[in-house]
Design a protein around this motif. Structure first.
Motif, PDB file in Angstrom:
ATOM      1  N   ILE A  21     -34.145 -17.940  18.427  1.00 45.07           N
ATOM      2  CA  ILE A  21     -34.041 -17.611  19.853  1.00 45.07           C
ATOM      3  C   ILE A  21     -32.825 -16.716  20.071  1.00 45.07           C
ATOM      4  CG2 ILE A  21     -33.771 -18.520  22.180  1.00 45.07           C
ATOM      5  CD1 ILE A  21     -35.129 -21.106  21.180  1.00 45.07           C
ATOM      6  N   GLU A  22     -33.080 -15.521  20.550  1.00 40.21           N
ATOM      7  CA  GLU A  22     -32.004 -14.551  20.756  1.00 40.21           C
ATOM      8  C   GLU A  22     -31.100 -14.980  21.904  1.00 40.21           C
ATOM      9  OE1 GLU A  22     -31.566  -9.843  21.909  1.00 40.21           O
ATOM     10  OE2 GLU A  22     -33.406 -10.525  20.932  1.00 40.21           O
ATOM     11  N   GLY A  23     -29.793 -14.893  21.687  1.00 42.29           N
ATOM     12  CA  GLY A  23     -28.828 -15.174  22.731  1.00 42.29           C
ATOM     13  C   GLY A  23     -28.209 -16.559  22.664  1.00 42.29           C
ATOM     14  N   ILE A  24     -28.653 -17.373  21.682  1.00 45.80           N
ATOM     15  CA  ILE A  24     -28.049 -18.702  21.522  1.00 45.80           C
ATOM     16  C   ILE A  24     -27.735 -18.959  20.060  1.00 45.80           C
ATOM     17  CG2 ILE A  24     -29.204 -19.722  23.519  1.00 45.80           C
ATOM     18  CD1 ILE A  24     -31.080 -21.160  21.547  1.00 45.80           C
ATOM     19  N   GLU A  25     -26.832 -19.903  19.838  1.00 47.34           N
ATOM     20  CA  GLU A  25     -26.560 -20.400  18.493  1.00 47.34           C
ATOM     21  C   GLU A  25     -26.165 -21.860  18.624  1.00 47.34           C
ATOM     22  OE1 GLU A  25     -21.857 -19.182  17.997  1.00 47.34           O
ATOM     23  OE2 GLU A  25     -23.378 -17.833  17.198  1.00 47.34           O
ATOM     24  N   VAL A  26     -26.468 -22.642  17.597  1.00 49.26           N
ATOM     25  CA  VAL A  26     -26.062 -24.040  17.599  1.00 49.26           C
ATOM     26  C   VAL A  26     -24.554 -24.073  17.421  1.00 49.26           C
ATOM     27  CG1 VAL A  26     -26.287 -26.277  16.463  1.00 49.26           C
ATOM     28  CG2 VAL A  26     -28.283 -24.780  16.655  1.00 49.26           C
ATOM     29  N   ALA A  27     -23.885 -24.786  18.289  1.00 50.96           N
ATOM     30  CA  ALA A  27     -22.429 -24.870  18.253  1.00 50.96           C
ATOM     31  C   ALA A  27     -21.973 -25.691  17.051  1.00 50.96           C
ATOM     32  CB  ALA A  27     -21.912 -25.503  19.545  1.00 50.96           C
ATOM     33  N   ALA A  28     -20.739 -25.474  16.652  1.00 53.43           N
ATOM     34  CA  ALA A  28     -20.140 -26.308  15.617  1.00 53.43           C
ATOM     35  C   ALA A  28     -19.908 -27.692  16.201  1.00 53.43           C
ATOM     36  CB  ALA A  28     -18.822 -25.702  15.151  1.00 53.43           C
ATOM     37  N   ALA A  29     -19.966 -28.692  15.353  1.00 55.72           N
ATOM     38  CA  ALA A  29     -19.711 -30.059  15.811  1.00 55.72           C
ATOM     39  C   ALA A  29     -18.266 -30.178  16.266  1.00 55.72           C
ATOM     40  CB  ALA A  29     -20.005 -31.043  14.689  1.00 55.72           C
ATOM     41  N   PRO A  30     -17.995 -31.130  17.138  1.00 57.67           N
ATOM     42  CA  PRO A  30     -16.606 -31.346  17.563  1.00 57.67           C
ATOM     43  C   PRO A  30     -15.692 -31.567  16.361  1.00 57.67           C
ATOM     44  CG  PRO A  30     -18.106 -32.645  18.883  1.00 57.67           C
ATOM     45  CD  PRO A  30     -18.912 -32.028  17.774  1.00 57.67           C
ATOM     46  N   LEU A  31     -14.429 -31.248  16.515  1.00 56.35           N
ATOM     47  CA  LEU A  31     -13.456 -31.277  15.425  1.00 56.35           C
ATOM     48  C   LEU A  31     -13.410 -32.613  14.706  1.00 56.35           C
ATOM     49  CD1 LEU A  31     -11.361 -29.700  13.911  1.00 56.35           C
ATOM     50  CD2 LEU A  31      -9.676 -30.368  15.594  1.00 56.35           C
ATOM     51  N   LYS A  32     -13.490 -33.712  15.421  1.00 52.76           N
ATOM     52  CA  LYS A  32     -13.416 -35.026  14.793  1.00 52.76           C
ATOM     53  C   LYS A  32     -14.518 -35.204  13.745  1.00 52.76           C
ATOM     54  CE  LYS A  32     -11.211 -37.459  18.584  1.00 52.76           C
ATOM     55  NZ  LYS A  32     -11.344 -38.517  19.579  1.00 52.76           N
ATOM     56  N   VAL A  33     -15.725 -34.758  14.051  1.00 47.79           N
ATOM     57  CA  VAL A  33     -16.830 -34.881  13.101  1.00 47.79           C
ATOM     58  C   VAL A  33     -16.575 -34.010  11.878  1.00 47.79           C
ATOM     59  CG1 VAL A  33     -19.294 -34.482  12.742  1.00 47.79           C
ATOM     60  CG2 VAL A  33     -18.488 -35.490  14.884  1.00 47.79           C
ATOM     61  N   ASN A  34     -16.105 -32.778  12.094  1.00 51.19           N
ATOM     62  CA  ASN A  34     -15.802 -31.885  10.977  1.00 51.19           C
ATOM     63  C   ASN A  34     -14.734 -32.474  10.064  1.00 51.19           C
ATOM     64  OD1 ASN A  34     -17.586 -29.724  11.336  1.00 51.19           O
ATOM     65  ND2 ASN A  34     -16.271 -28.796  12.879  1.00 51.19           N
ATOM     66  N   GLU A  35     -13.699 -33.095  10.659  1.00 51.35           N
ATOM     67  CA  GLU A  35     -12.641 -33.707   9.857  1.00 51.35           C
ATOM     68  C   GLU A  35     -13.182 -34.835   8.994  1.00 51.35           C
ATOM     69  OE1 GLU A  35      -9.727 -34.883  12.721  1.00 51.35           O
ATOM     70  OE2 GLU A  35      -8.982 -32.849  12.993  1.00 51.35           O
ATOM     71  N   VAL A  36     -14.049 -35.667   9.556  1.00 52.11           N
ATOM     72  CA  VAL A  36     -14.640 -36.775   8.794  1.00 52.11           C
ATOM     73  C   VAL A  36     -15.473 -36.239   7.640  1.00 52.11           C
ATOM     74  CG1 VAL A  36     -16.315 -38.662   8.908  1.00 52.11           C
ATOM     75  CG2 VAL A  36     -14.614 -38.404  10.715  1.00 52.11           C
ATOM     76  N   LEU A  37     -16.266 -35.192   7.901  1.00 50.18           N
ATOM     77  CA  LEU A  37     -17.099 -34.628   6.837  1.00 50.18           C
ATOM     78  C   LEU A  37     -16.253 -34.004   5.734  1.00 50.18           C
ATOM     79  CD1 LEU A  37     -20.004 -33.056   8.899  1.00 50.18           C
ATOM     80  CD2 LEU A  37     -20.078 -35.091   7.477  1.00 50.18           C
ATOM     81  N   ARG A  38     -15.149 -33.350   6.100  1.00 53.69           N
ATOM     82  CA  ARG A  38     -14.274 -32.763   5.074  1.00 53.69           C
ATOM     83  C   ARG A  38     -13.690 -33.862   4.198  1.00 53.69           C
ATOM     84  NH1 ARG A  38     -12.759 -28.639   8.649  1.00 53.69           N
ATOM     85  NH2 ARG A  38     -11.168 -29.926   9.580  1.00 53.69           N
ATOM     86  N   GLN A  39     -13.308 -34.960   4.818  1.00 47.45           N
ATOM     87  CA  GLN A  39     -12.732 -36.069   4.061  1.00 47.45           C
ATOM     88  C   GLN A  39     -13.760 -36.691   3.121  1.00 47.45           C
ATOM     89  OE1 GLN A  39     -11.215 -38.658   7.067  1.00 47.45           O
ATOM     90  NE2 GLN A  39      -9.481 -37.339   7.562  1.00 47.45           N
ATOM     91  N   GLN A  40     -15.024 -36.595   3.472  1.00 44.05           N
ATOM     92  CA  GLN A  40     -16.079 -37.145   2.625  1.00 44.05           C
ATOM     93  C   GLN A  40     -16.539 -36.132   1.575  1.00 44.05           C
ATOM     94  OE1 GLN A  40     -19.084 -38.337   5.420  1.00 44.05           O
ATOM     95  NE2 GLN A  40     -17.974 -40.154   6.042  1.00 44.05           N
ATOM     96  N   GLY A  41     -15.948 -34.958   1.554  1.00 42.04           N
ATOM     97  CA  GLY A  41     -16.257 -33.970   0.531  1.00 42.04           C
ATOM     98  C   GLY A  41     -17.425 -33.060   0.851  1.00 42.04           C
TER      99      GLY A  41
END
Length: 112
Positions: A21-41
């Protein structure tokens, strides 16, 4: 014969639909979720896209960034319809809801 459809497949169907769909993109998850995923590798960037499945029913929650100057309500509705249609068509599951939150506004691609 039972076929099991994983959450990751449902997530990929929704994400691929939204990418079209032109004109939209899925946003990045909130920072807290990204931090948890980084910690899990996990090296994969987390997106604001969540699938909840209860039996044969699916609920999709998605956060979108919309291009500046676009109709927010129109694009959100288009995203809801497209995700609902594709998930139901490709899986045979029933979509209860596609909840869209507009989380940000981006500049048009040509203005970077």
């Amino acid at each position: 014969m039972d076929v099991e459809i994983s959450k990751s497949v449902l997530t990929d169907i929704a994400a691929t639909t939204l990418e079209g769909i032109e004109g939209i993109e899925v946003a990045a998850a909130p920072l807290k979720v990204n931090e948890v995923l980084r910690q899990q590798g996990s090296a994969r960037r987390s997106r604001a896209l969540r699938i909840t499945r209860e039996g044969q029913h699916v609920t999709v929650d998605v956060g979108l960034n919309v291009e500046y100057g676009r109709n927010l309500v129109g694009l959100a509705g288009q995203a809801q319809r497209a995700v609902c249609e594709n998930v139901e068509l490709m899986t045979g599951l029933k979509v209860r809801a596609v909840n869209v939150s507009v989380l940000g506004v981006t500049l048009p691609k040509g203005n970077a």
